[in-house]
Structure formats: C-alpha cells, structure tokens
Design a protein around this motif. Structure first.
Motif, PDB file in Angstrom:
ATOM      1  N   GLU A 157      -6.298  -3.075   2.466  1.00 57.12           N
ATOM      2  CA  GLU A 157      -5.082  -2.248   2.605  1.00 57.12           C
ATOM      3  C   GLU A 157      -3.912  -2.920   1.875  1.00 57.12           C
ATOM      4  O   GLU A 157      -3.171  -2.280   1.118  1.00 57.12           O
ATOM      5  N   LYS A 171     -11.423   3.289   8.061  1.00 55.00           N
ATOM      6  CA  LYS A 171     -10.405   2.431   8.670  1.00 55.00           C
ATOM      7  C   LYS A 171      -9.216   2.087   7.775  1.00 55.00           C
ATOM      8  O   LYS A 171      -8.139   1.735   8.265  1.00 55.00           O
ATOM      9  N   PRO A 216      -6.184   2.854   5.753  1.00 49.79           N
ATOM     10  CA  PRO A 216      -5.368   4.081   5.704  1.00 49.79           C
ATOM     11  C   PRO A 216      -5.069   4.581   4.289  1.00 49.79           C
ATOM     12  O   PRO A 216      -4.977   5.787   4.056  1.00 49.79           O
ATOM     13  N   ASN A 217      -4.962   3.638   3.312  1.00 49.97           N
ATOM     14  CA  ASN A 217      -4.606   4.072   1.946  1.00 49.97           C
ATOM     15  C   ASN A 217      -5.816   4.055   0.997  1.00 49.97           C
ATOM     16  O   ASN A 217      -5.644   3.971  -0.212  1.00 49.97           O
TER      17      ASN A 217
END
Ligand code: KIV
Ligand code: ZN
Length: 507
Positions: free
Chosen positions: A158, A192, A194-195
């Motif tokens: 992330e 898992k 997010p981006n």
C-alpha cells in the motif's frame, strides 16, 4: 474483440535465467536473445542487474538503447547507488522500468538484512520514490513474499503504491508455495490492499518443488496480471516459471481461461533452442512443450492413432510452437536470396556480412548432405552468427581410430595469424583431438561436460556438440556443429577456449 484480460509476460531469462549456474551470457548473446524475445512479443524484458558488474551494466544499456517497442527493465536493490546505476543503463529505452526489491519475510529481515519491519518499510518507500523520480514505470518486489506475514506485505505494498510503484511483485523466492496456498495469498492481497487498483499485481515463482507454473496459474486465477518467467524455465537453483509452458497452457486450455497473453507461440521453439545453445544447458528430452520427445510418439498404438487422426494423441499442434515440420528447406542449388528468405521466415535478421558467412557454410554442407532441414540451417546460424572473435581457429583435422588402433589426431590451427600443427594420441579420438588442441594452445582447462546430439535423423545428419569447460574458476560453454562429430567436438572445444580468452579481455 476479446473480452479476456491480458497477462503481462515479464521475461527474466536475461536476469534470473542468467543466475542458473554456468548460464552466463556475453553482450552479443544477450542482445541476440533480446531480439528473439521481441519476436515472441513479450511485454517486458528484464535485461539484467546493472549494479552487479560493468558487464551487466553494458548489456542492459546495449539492449535499452537498441531494442525498441518493448519495455526494458533492470533490477536494483533498495539503495541509491543501485537505482542510479539501473537508470543510467536504462534511460535510452522505451518506457524503461526500474525494478527494486527488498525482502519482507522475518527470516530475511532478521538474518540477511538485519533490519526491523519499520526500517524495511521506510527503505522501500524511499527507494520507490527515488526510482519514480526517474521513471513512472517502477516495480517493487517483496522478496520472499510467499513466506512473509501477509499483513506486513499489504502494508508495504500500500505504501509503495502511494510512493509511485505501478507493479507489485510477490515472489515465491524459494519455490515453497503450493498452488492453492499461492492462489489464496494473491486473493488476500487483492482484497486487502485498498489502492491495489492503481497497480498490477505480479508473481515470480521458483521451481524448487516443480510447482512454478502451477503456482503462477493459481495466482492468475486469483487476480495476478503479470507473470515473471524465463525460457526453458532457466533461473536460480531449479529455475523459474517456464514461459513456454505458461503460454501454451493459456493457449491450449483457452476454454478454461479468462486470460490470454500476447506471446507469438510460433517463436517458442526457435527461442528455446537459442537459449540452450547460448547457455550450453540442453533441454531435458521429456520437458513439456520444447523437449525433444514432447511431440514424439513411440508406442505402436499411439502411432496408429496419430496416422488416423493427429488429435487422438496430440493436444497441441507442433507447428503452433514453431517446431519444424521436417520440411526440406533448400538444396545445394538454392541461391543466396532463397536462403535469406528462409532465414527471415525462421525469425532471424542477419547483417550482410553474417548472411555471407552462413551462405558459405550452407553451400559447404549442402555439398555433402543431400537433404537440408530447418534444423541444419539453425545449427549453422548458431555456429556462425553467435561466434565470438576467434583467437584459435580450426584449419584441418585428421583422426585415426578403430578397434585395434591407437586413437591419434593431427590438427592444424590458426593462432594469431600463424598456422601451427600437432599430433597427439588419446584414449579415444575425442580425447586425442582435445589433447592436441590443449598442447597447441598451451591451455590447461578442465572439461566438465560433453554432449553430442544428432541435429536431424539419418546417418548423414550433422552432429551438434556442446562442451562446458573450466579454467581458473571460470566456466564457459562451447558449441560446434559438423557432419563429422569429431570435427564438431573440436569446434566446440575451440569455441569454449575462444570464449575464455574473450572473457579474459574483459568482455
Ligand atoms: O526470486 C526472487 O525473489 C527474485 C527477486 C529479485 C524478484 O528474483
Ligand atoms: Zn527469482
């Protein structure tokens, strides 16, 4: 229009593949292979690890400066010097990619890196930012990813996406994962991080348990969209995902697949041959797709079925991987133009000077061998085009051997423009030939490996000899082809000695 997702094929034959013991390649060989990878239509070529040596730097630069229409990647550890060096080598390329890596498993962080999680995270972010200051095309690999705490990998991925990474690679560095497990790991990361939609998730599977292709497929089925692979499955230890296997699974079982690749599979077989010739690592006969027996039908029942209908026992058409149909290619009356057309259609592009050399060899061979096949032509191409500058060249060879004769070889070489000759006896004709070469050249190398194969069928077939030779801790391969196998062996041995000299001169 196809509704299928594309799998990005990231070929690392020139980097991880070259890490196979004894598989080192020189600048010309790497360039030739990179040209072949372009024909195969891979999406990314990982050309090397520029900070590892000046030789590696030169190879990457040569490929980045001269091979267009494909992304060229270079590996770098997470430090400023490696990244700067990688960029220096890559900057002339089309859409160049800096590939940085740092281990995320407890074992690697504790024993190898001696760094805490916080330090690894900070170093990864800092390195990706530095790489992204050069190019928007940055890949980050979490080395030993499959043995890492997945929540930590999610945290690192992330953060490096935020820092500018556009590809996230999750390697099974030690080849430890099982297919279901690897698929579940990828599913976990996809769910898992997010981006994750801002990057491509990639896998890089090693083959220690023979599961690299299966693990890559499991990863694809769970959202990975880049696979790192090598031709003939070359690579560190037991190697990497074999590109030819992955591409042919996806093509052959298209009925089960939601993805496709851009690979032009018809170039697979010539590319595989090129890799084994350059590296001196023969392909095992029963290797899937490119092994000599992959399309050979031995039992009577199978042969009978094949004669009635090919698909009774063949799930792939050999033509789809570029395997020659045993076509008679050319005869001794064929001209230079016909030869050039044939060579072009086999996927090689030669300079005029190279074509002249190949043409002369072709004429010599066609005089003694009635039928010329693609394989014969390919052997000449390997011999002539991949030949490195010759300090020692063969002029003539005469050998006497038999059941009641002391094997004796008389050889004439050209060394530094002067012709010299020598005769030697040996345990067999090859031993006698190699002894006379060693005496004439004053070399003391050790022969580690010797293999001879027939290039086509028939007693007039050319023999192809491969040798692996060691001198002062340096291991090189040599290759030679000739209708006379002792001459082929002499050529292979001389080719290896010439490589040793070439390396000694700092190439
Ligand atoms: O096996 C590995 O983890 C690697 C990385 C450098 C991608 O080769
Ligand atoms: Zn690897």
């Amino acid at each position: 229009m196809s509704a299928k997702d594309k799998i990005i094929i990231f070929d690392t034959t020139l980097r991880d593949g070259e890490q196979s013991p004894g598989a080192s390649m020189n600048l010309q060989e790497k360039f030739r292979l990179a040209q072949k990878l372009v024909k195969l239509n891979v999406d990314v070529i990982e050309a090397g690890f520029p900070a590892a040596s000046t030789g590696d730097f030169d190879c990457v630069k040569n490929i980045a400066d001269n091979i267009k229409g494909v992304q060229i990647a270079a590996l770098a550890r997470c430090n400023k010097n490696d990244i700067d060096t990688a960029w220096e080598a890559l900057k002339g390329g089309d859409n160049p990619r800096i590939h940085v890596f740092l281990a995320t498993s407890e074992i690697h962080m504790k024993y190898k890196l001696k760094m805490s999680r916080e330090e690894v995270l900070a170093r990864a972010i800092e390195s990706v930012k530095h790489a992204a200051s050069y190019t928007p095309n940055v890949e980050f690999s979490a080395e030993d990813g499959s043995r890492s705490d997945l929540d930590f990998v999610c945290q690192v991925f992330e953060a490096v996406i935020e820092a500018g990474a556009t590809t996230l690679n999750f390697p099974d560095t030690t080849g430890y994962a099982l297919p279901e497990e690897h698929g579940a790991q990828i599913r976990y990361l996809m769910g898992k991080i997010p981006n994750i939609d801002k990057a491509v998730l990639s896998v890089h599977c090693h083959n220690d348990l023979g599961l690299a292709v299966a693990n890559s497929l499991a990863a694809i089925n769970n959202g990975a969209r880049q696979v790192e692979c090598t031709l003939n499955g070359l690579g560190e230890r037991a190697g990497n995902t074999a590109m030819e296997e992955l591409a042919m699974v996806i093509r052959t079982r298209a009925d089960q697949m939601t993805v496709e690749t851009n690979i032009v599979t018809e170039h697979i077989y010539p590319a595989s041959r090129l890799v084994s010739t350059i590296t001196g690592m023969p392909v095992q006969p029963n290797k899937a797709i490119v092994g000599a027996n992959a399309f050979a039908h031995e039992s009577g029942i199978h042969q009978d079925g094949m004669l009635k209908e090919r698909t009774t026992y063949e799930i792939m058409n050999p033509v789809d991987i570029g395997l020659s149909k045993g076509n008679l290619v050319l005869g001794k009356h064929s001209g230079r133009h016909a030869l050039k057309d044939r060579i072009d259609s086999m996927g090689y592009s030669l300079s005029d000077e190279e074509l002249n050399r190949v043409f002369d060899r072709f004429k010599e061979l066609a005089d003694v061998k009635k039928e010329m096949f693609d394989e014969d032509l390919e052997a000449i191409l390997m011999d002539e085009v991949l030949r490195i500058p010759e300090a020692y060249s063969l002029r003539t060879l005469g050998v006497m051997s038999g059941s009641r004769v002391m094997p004796t070889a008389g050889i004439r070489l050209e060394i530094d423009g002067k012709e010299v000759e020598k005769a030697a006896i040996g345990i067999g004709p090859i031993d006698a030939t190699f002894r006379s070469i060693a005496e004439l050249t004053g070399t003391k190398s050790k022969l580690l490996f010797f293999s001879v194969n027939s290039i086509t069928g028939g007693t007039d077939a050319q023999g192809e000899v491969m040798v692996r030779v060691e001198d002062k801790g340096r291991v090189v391969i040599g290759q030679g082809a000739d209708p006379d196998i002792i001459t082929a062996a002499a050529k292979a041995y001389l080719n290896a000695l010439n490589r040793l000299i070439y390396l000694e001169k700092g190439h």
